[in-house]
Design a protein around this motif. Structure first.
Motif, mmCIF file in Angstrom:
data_model
loop_
_atom_site.group_PDB
_atom_site.id
_atom_site.type_symbol
_atom_site.label_atom_id
_atom_site.label_comp_id
_atom_site.label_asym_id
_atom_site.label_seq_id
_atom_site.Cartn_x
_atom_site.Cartn_y
_atom_site.Cartn_z
ATOM 1 N N ASN A 240 -9.316 2.408 21.234
ATOM 2 C CA ASN A 240 -10.536 2.267 20.416
ATOM 3 C C ASN A 240 -10.355 2.825 19.010
ATOM 4 O O ASN A 240 -10.999 2.352 18.080
ATOM 5 C CB ASN A 240 -11.716 2.967 21.101
ATOM 6 N N TRP A 241 -9.520 3.825 18.846
ATOM 7 C CA TRP A 241 -9.350 4.465 17.545
ATOM 8 C C TRP A 241 -8.475 3.654 16.587
ATOM 9 O O TRP A 241 -8.371 3.987 15.412
ATOM 10 C CB TRP A 241 -8.783 5.880 17.698
ATOM 11 N N LEU A 242 -7.885 2.567 17.058
ATOM 12 C CA LEU A 242 -7.001 1.755 16.203
ATOM 13 C C LEU A 242 -7.855 0.783 15.375
ATOM 14 O O LEU A 242 -7.877 -0.422 15.613
ATOM 15 C CB LEU A 242 -5.972 1.007 17.040
ATOM 16 N N THR A 243 -8.552 1.344 14.405
ATOM 17 C CA THR A 243 -9.433 0.541 13.550
ATOM 18 C C THR A 243 -8.741 0.130 12.251
ATOM 19 O O THR A 243 -9.317 -0.607 11.466
ATOM 20 C CB THR A 243 -10.704 1.348 13.195
ATOM 21 N N PHE A 244 -7.528 0.589 12.044
ATOM 22 C CA PHE A 244 -6.813 0.370 10.779
ATOM 23 C C PHE A 244 -5.596 -0.536 10.963
ATOM 24 O O PHE A 244 -4.724 -0.576 10.098
ATOM 25 C CB PHE A 244 -6.358 1.720 10.209
ATOM 26 N N GLU A 245 -5.551 -1.293 12.025
ATOM 27 C CA GLU A 245 -4.371 -2.116 12.320
ATOM 28 C C GLU A 245 -4.038 -3.083 11.180
ATOM 29 O O GLU A 245 -2.868 -3.338 10.901
ATOM 30 C CB GLU A 245 -4.558 -2.876 13.627
ATOM 31 N N PHE A 246 -5.042 -3.582 10.507
ATOM 32 C CA PHE A 246 -4.812 -4.513 9.388
ATOM 33 C C PHE A 246 -4.053 -3.854 8.234
ATOM 34 O O PHE A 246 -3.457 -4.531 7.415
ATOM 35 C CB PHE A 246 -6.144 -5.090 8.891
ATOM 36 N N LEU A 247 -4.065 -2.518 8.178
ATOM 37 C CA LEU A 247 -3.368 -1.794 7.111
ATOM 38 C C LEU A 247 -1.889 -1.549 7.416
ATOM 39 O O LEU A 247 -1.124 -1.207 6.510
ATOM 40 C CB LEU A 247 -4.039 -0.437 6.864
ATOM 41 N N ILE A 248 -1.492 -1.711 8.659
ATOM 42 C CA ILE A 248 -0.130 -1.348 9.060
ATOM 43 C C ILE A 248 0.954 -2.070 8.253
ATOM 44 O O ILE A 248 1.906 -1.426 7.808
ATOM 45 C CB ILE A 248 0.055 -1.499 10.588
ATOM 46 N N PRO A 249 0.850 -3.368 7.984
ATOM 47 C CA PRO A 249 1.889 -3.994 7.151
ATOM 48 C C PRO A 249 1.992 -3.365 5.749
ATOM 49 O O PRO A 249 3.090 -3.180 5.226
ATOM 50 C CB PRO A 249 1.462 -5.459 7.065
ATOM 51 N N PHE A 250 0.868 -3.000 5.172
ATOM 52 C CA PHE A 250 0.871 -2.384 3.842
ATOM 53 C C PHE A 250 1.458 -0.966 3.893
ATOM 54 O O PHE A 250 2.151 -0.551 2.971
ATOM 55 C CB PHE A 250 -0.538 -2.365 3.254
ATOM 56 N N ILE A 251 1.166 -0.262 4.968
ATOM 57 C CA ILE A 251 1.745 1.074 5.166
ATOM 58 C C ILE A 251 3.261 0.962 5.213
ATOM 59 O O ILE A 251 3.974 1.733 4.559
ATOM 60 C CB ILE A 251 1.188 1.727 6.444
ATOM 61 N N TRP A 252 3.773 -0.017 5.967
ATOM 62 C CA TRP A 252 5.221 -0.173 6.090
ATOM 63 C C TRP A 252 5.873 -0.604 4.783
ATOM 64 O O TRP A 252 6.979 -0.172 4.464
ATOM 65 C CB TRP A 252 5.583 -1.128 7.228
ATOM 66 N N ILE A 253 5.206 -1.439 4.020
ATOM 67 C CA ILE A 253 5.760 -1.832 2.715
ATOM 68 C C ILE A 253 5.883 -0.602 1.825
ATOM 69 O O ILE A 253 6.917 -0.390 1.182
ATOM 70 C CB ILE A 253 4.905 -2.933 2.056
ATOM 71 N N PHE A 254 4.848 0.220 1.798
ATOM 72 C CA PHE A 254 4.884 1.450 0.996
ATOM 73 C C PHE A 254 6.015 2.364 1.461
ATOM 74 O O PHE A 254 6.787 2.879 0.645
ATOM 75 C CB PHE A 254 3.528 2.170 1.084
ATOM 76 N N ILE A 255 6.132 2.550 2.760
ATOM 77 C CA ILE A 255 7.194 3.403 3.302
ATOM 78 C C ILE A 255 8.555 2.843 2.924
ATOM 79 O O ILE A 255 9.459 3.578 2.513
ATOM 80 C CB ILE A 255 7.051 3.539 4.833
ATOM 81 N N TRP A 256 8.716 1.534 3.064
ATOM 82 C CA TRP A 256 10.004 0.902 2.767
ATOM 83 C C TRP A 256 10.394 1.110 1.313
ATOM 84 O O TRP A 256 11.549 1.400 0.995
ATOM 85 C CB TRP A 256 9.956 -0.585 3.110
ATOM 86 N N VAL A 257 9.439 0.959 0.408
ATOM 87 C CA VAL A 257 9.704 1.171 -1.020
ATOM 88 C C VAL A 257 10.122 2.625 -1.254
ATOM 89 O O VAL A 257 11.088 2.887 -1.992
ATOM 90 C CB VAL A 257 8.478 0.776 -1.870
#
Length: 157
Positions: free
Chosen positions: A36-53
């Motif tokens: 239920n707490w996974l309300t930010f799943e849509f942000l995960i690709p953007f999080i990974w792009i930031f981390i990758w950079v």
């Protein structure tokens, strides 16, 4: 070609190579029960792009800080292994339908980023600081995979 462009090109190749099979459009993965707490799943690709950079910039800084005679080849290999582990997470989960495989890959990458941060800190503390986003997100992503396993025991068959 300058070193920073070679590192960037290698990083992009690993990133896009692993992106050929993501969980975003996979019906099996999308139908898994989620916490239920996974309300930010849509942000995960953007999080990974930031981390990758951040990881790519860290590798470039370490390379450029090192002397011409003493290039950190082992560290570059560790950066590449970190990239490969990160990139294969989704293909392992989606193509193999293996949350357990994803858990192992995610845990290995998370452990490796901590080791890498320790190793690069003496060369350039700023490069180590650029690994903090991964060091923060890696345990969250690994924990999330573990929660998915617990919520979807049928996925282990």
């Amino acid at each position: 070609m300058k070193s920073k462009w070679k590192i960037t090109a290698t990083s992009a190749a690993i990133f896009f190579g692993g992106s050929f099979r993501t969980s975003l459009g996979d019906p099996w993965f999308q139908n898994l029960a989620r916490p239920n707490w996974l309300t930010f799943e849509f942000l995960i690709p953007f999080i990974w792009i930031f981390i990758w950079v951040c990881v790519t910039i860290s590798a470039i800084l370490v390379w450029e800080k090192s002397s011409r005679e003493n290039k950190p080849w082992l560290l570059m290999i560790l950066y590449a292994v970190l990239g490969i582990l990160t990139a294969i997470y989704s293909p392992v989960v989606v193509a193999l339908k293996s949350l357990m495989g994803g858990l192992v890959v995610g845990a290995m990458a998370t452990l490796l980023v901590y080791i890498l941060a320790i190793l690069v800190r003496p060369i350039l503390p700023k490069a180590s600081l650029l690994l903090i986003p991964y060091m923060l997100w890696g345990p969250i992503g690994t924990y999330l995979t573990w929660v998915l396993i617990k919520l979807n025991p049928q996925s282990l068959q």
